[in-house]
Each structure stands twice: as structure tokens, then as C-alpha cells.
Scaffold this active site. Structure first.
Site, PDB file in Angstrom:
ATOM      1  CD1 TRP A 202     -27.372   1.997  -1.974  1.00 41.34           C
ATOM      2  CD2 TRP A 202     -27.478   1.571   0.225  1.00 41.34           C
ATOM      3  NE1 TRP A 202     -26.105   1.674  -1.537  1.00 41.34           N
ATOM      4  CE2 TRP A 202     -26.148   1.411  -0.207  1.00 41.34           C
ATOM      5  CE3 TRP A 202     -27.784   1.351   1.565  1.00 41.34           C
ATOM      6  CZ2 TRP A 202     -25.110   1.043   0.673  1.00 41.34           C
ATOM      7  CZ3 TRP A 202     -26.760   0.982   2.442  1.00 41.34           C
ATOM      8  CH2 TRP A 202     -25.449   0.839   1.991  1.00 41.34           C
TER       9      TRP A 202
ATOM     10  CG  ASP B  49     -30.406   7.634  -0.267  1.00 38.05           C
ATOM     11  OD1 ASP B  49     -29.477   8.457  -0.369  1.00 38.05           O
ATOM     12  OD2 ASP B  49     -30.236   6.442   0.083  1.00 38.05           O
TER      13      ASP B  49
ATOM     14  CE  LYS C  32     -21.695   5.746  -0.431  1.00 37.20           C
ATOM     15  NZ  LYS C  32     -23.093   5.377  -0.334  1.00 37.20           N
TER      16      LYS C  32
END
Ligand SMILES: *Cc1c(COP(=O)(O)O)cnc(C)c1O
Length: 360
Positions: free
Chosen positions: A101, A171, A195
Site C-alpha cells: 500500500w 494511511d 477494514k
């Protein structure tokens, strides 16, 4: 009604109480004769939903007054572009590469300016968090970027990097609301909610107000300019109304559970059950260095691909879903977000012990 233990990395398990409440309100939300999916985003009813959600996340995270909370669309991946578009005044940024990511975010930022990879754990397949106490931070960097919890590799920053006075952008998609954080240490905190916080379709940005300006890169789309969204309190266009409503219910649930301190305690307890077993098992092994272990995502392997596949198959048959590791890593991964009950992890470990006995 048969619910499985769902170890998906995302979209992921939500609290049963939240699902039940949403089901109860499905046909008629608080006497208005329609569901939240059907109401105008300009109605008082919806304004109350988003105002309450905003107040609750502020309260839960202790968000200082000089930070704005935005409910946006496009997922965390869209913020990979929005971050440089809104922040790259000098067209330079420093990225710490701890997994896929962060890599994707850096690749996106490269379209808009110079990206320095100031640290990386690629040398050991991202199985640890590099020492970030004294990095070669670029003097003209507009910000330093991290992915705080690495969903795929199962690592987490335990201390924030020393950015030497530069803005920190994080993030937090896969550790959002899993434990308390000090928002004042960041310029921007953002995460996709699917999530740990709600259904897919919402990304929450928490941005220090002085970073929300008209001074963005040329060509930045109206929708990606944070100021557009901030000036309109996330209602510039139709927001993801249903998703925001569910996030609001999850915020209430976390408050009822005792807030983020209690959430952390619950998550540490759960993760320890699994890590303790991985440390003593002769068959299963965790893949991450101990000091960098995530509380949320726990990858593990047997060291034998056939046995891994057998485990995934048999665990599914026993009611444990989504234990297959990420396609780029293999093995197994148990994501044990806030809404995963302790019994889920206890039963998983029981099952793993049985599997170990049978496959010695
Ligand atoms: C899942 C995930 C993303 C991507 O989220 P999307 O909402 O699908 O764009 C980004 N960062 C992290 C840490 C993630 O776990």
C-alpha cells in the site's frame, strides 16, 4: 441464522449489534417511513446522522478543534493521489516503504513530483518496520508518508517516524479506531473504513485545517481538492449516505465498549492468544519480526504450501472464513479487527492445535 468467524482483511467483520440495529431500521428509520438508503442527503434526518457521526469520531479519537473530519468516496486508493495534489507545494515528498500500500501510494505520488524513498523493508519481504528515528529527510519535503498498519504483511509502526519537523501523513486503513492515537502528531490521517470501521465505499480523512487550501496542484479535480469537501462539510455532492450511517453506528458501538483504550486492551488480548500459540507451535510460524507485529492482521505459514492449502480448506469447512493469505504472500492471514470476538480467536487456535496434532 449461522454466522461464521470471518477473518477477512477487508471488507471485514462488523459488530453483530450494529448489523442488527441496521436491520431493525431497514424499512423505517426512526419513524420516517423509509430507510437511510432512500432519504435525501439534504434532509434534516441525514444531516443529524452525519453530524452525530462526526461528533462521535471526534470524541472517540480526541480530534483537536483545528482538524477537519471528511467523509469521502474513492477508497484509500483515491487519497494516494489526493495527498500529493493537495500537499505537494515544493513537489517533493518522502515515503517510507513498508509494503504494497505504501508502494502504491508512492507510485501515485511520483506522477506529481519527486518521491524519495527514505526507508524500506523490502529487503526482508516487508516483515519488519525499519528504524525511522534518524532518516535522511529531504529538507524541501512537503510531507513524510507512512502506511501505519500493513494489512498484507502484518506489521505496524509502534512509534511514529521522526519526520524532523516535516508534516506526517498516515494511511491508517487497517488500524483505524483499533487503539488511541495522538492526532496532533499528524498533518493528515486517513483510511478506508472497510477494514475496521464500516462498509466499503467510505474513506475518512482527518486533516489539519491549515492544510486545506486553494493552493493545490494545477489540474486537481474539484472532487479531489480537500477544500471543496471541507467547505461543504462532506456534502459537496451526494455522499455515501448508507456507509456513513453504518460508520456512525460503529462509533456508538465502540463508545459503548469503552472507547479506544478498551478497544486496544481487547485487541491486545486477542492478538496475544494467537501470537502466543504461533510462538510455541512446531507447525505454524508467524512471518513478522516480534517488535513489528500488527494487532489487526496476523500472517502465518506452515512452511509447506500443500499443508497451507489443506489448512485453508479444512478451516473453511469448520466455519473459519477467509484465512487464505494475500495472493502476493501466500500462506495464511487472520485479520482480527475490533469486531472479531475473543471466542473467534480462541476457537481458531483450538482448531490450529487440532490441525497440528493431525499433521505432525
Ligand atoms: C485496503 C487498504 C487500502 C486500499 O483501500 P481501498 O479503499 O480499496 O482503496 C489502502 N491502504 C491500506 C493500508 C489498506 O489496508
Amino acid at each position: 441464522m449461522a454466522r461464521v468467524y470471518n477473518f477477512s482483511a477487508g471488507p471485514a467483520v462488523l459488530p453483530e449489534e450494529v448489523l442488527q440495529e441496521a436491520a431493525k431500521d431497514m424499512m423505517d428509520y426512526k419513524g420516517c417511513g423509509m430507510s437511510v438508503m432512500e432519504m435525501s442527503h439534504r434532509s434534516k434526518m441525514f444531516q443529524d446522522i452525519i453530524d452525530t457521526a462526526t461528533a462521535d469520531i471526534r470524541d472517540l479519537m480526541g480530534i483537536p478543534d483545528n482538524y477537519k473530519v471528511l467523509f469521502l468516496q474513492g477508497g484509500a486508493s483515491q487519497q494516494f493521489a489526493a495527498v500529493p495534489m493537495n500537499l505537494m507545494k515544493n513537489k517533493v515528498a518522502d515515503y517510507i516503504i513498508t509494503g504494497q500500500w505504501a508502494k502504491k501510494a508512492a507510485a501515485e505520488a511520483k506522477k506529481y513530483g519527486k518521491v524519495n524513498e527514505v526507508a524500506s523493508s523490502a529487503d526482508k519481504t516487508f516483515s519488519y518496520i525499519p528504524d525511522c528515528s534518524d532518516l535522511d529527510i529531504s529538507p524541501d519535503a512537503d510531507y513524510v508518508y507512512i502506511c501505519e498498519n500493513n494489512t498484507i504483511y502484518g506489521t505496524k509502526f509502534k512509534t511514529l517516524p521522526n519526520t524532523k519537523g516535516k508534516l506526517l501523513v498516515s494511511d491508517v486503513s487497517s488500524c483505524f479506531l483499533s487503539e488511541p492515537i495522538d492526532v496532533s502528531k499528524y498533518g493528515v490521517v486517513y483510511g478506508g473504513v472497510q477494514k475496521n470501521v464500516g462498509p466499503a465505499g467510505v474513506v475518512i480523512d482527518i486533516i489539519r485545517e491549515d492544510l486545506i487550501t486553494d493552493d493545490v496542484l494545477g489540474g486537481t479535480p474539484t472532487m479531489l481538492k480537500w477544500k471543496t469537501q471541507a467547505d461543504n462539510d462532506s456534502l459537496y455532492n451526494t455522499p455515501p449516505c448508507w456507509g456513513i450511517y453504518i460508520c456512525g453506528l460503529v462509533f456508538k458501538w465502540i463508545k459503548k465498549m469503552g472507547g479506544l483504550e478498551a478497544m486496544k486492551e481487547h485487541n491486545v488480548k486477542k492478538a496475544n492468544i494467537l501470537y502466543d500459540y504461533l510462538d510455541e507451535s512446531k507447525l505454524f510460524k508467524g512471518t513478522v519480526e516480534k517488535e513489528s507485529r500488527s494487532l489487526m492482521n496476523v500472517p502465518f505459514v506452515t512452511g509447506n504450501e500443500e499443508l497451507d492449502a489443506k489448512f485453508v480448506k479444512e478451516s473453511k469447512a469448520a466455519g473459519f472464513e477467509n484465512l487464505k493469505g494475500h495472493r502476493t504472500v501466500g500462506g495464511m492471514r487472520a485479520s482480527i479487527y475490533n469486531a472479531m470476538p475473543i471466542e473467534g480467536v480462541e476457537k481458531l487456535v483450538e482448531f490450529m492445535k487440532k490441525f497440528e496434532m493431525e499433521n505432525k
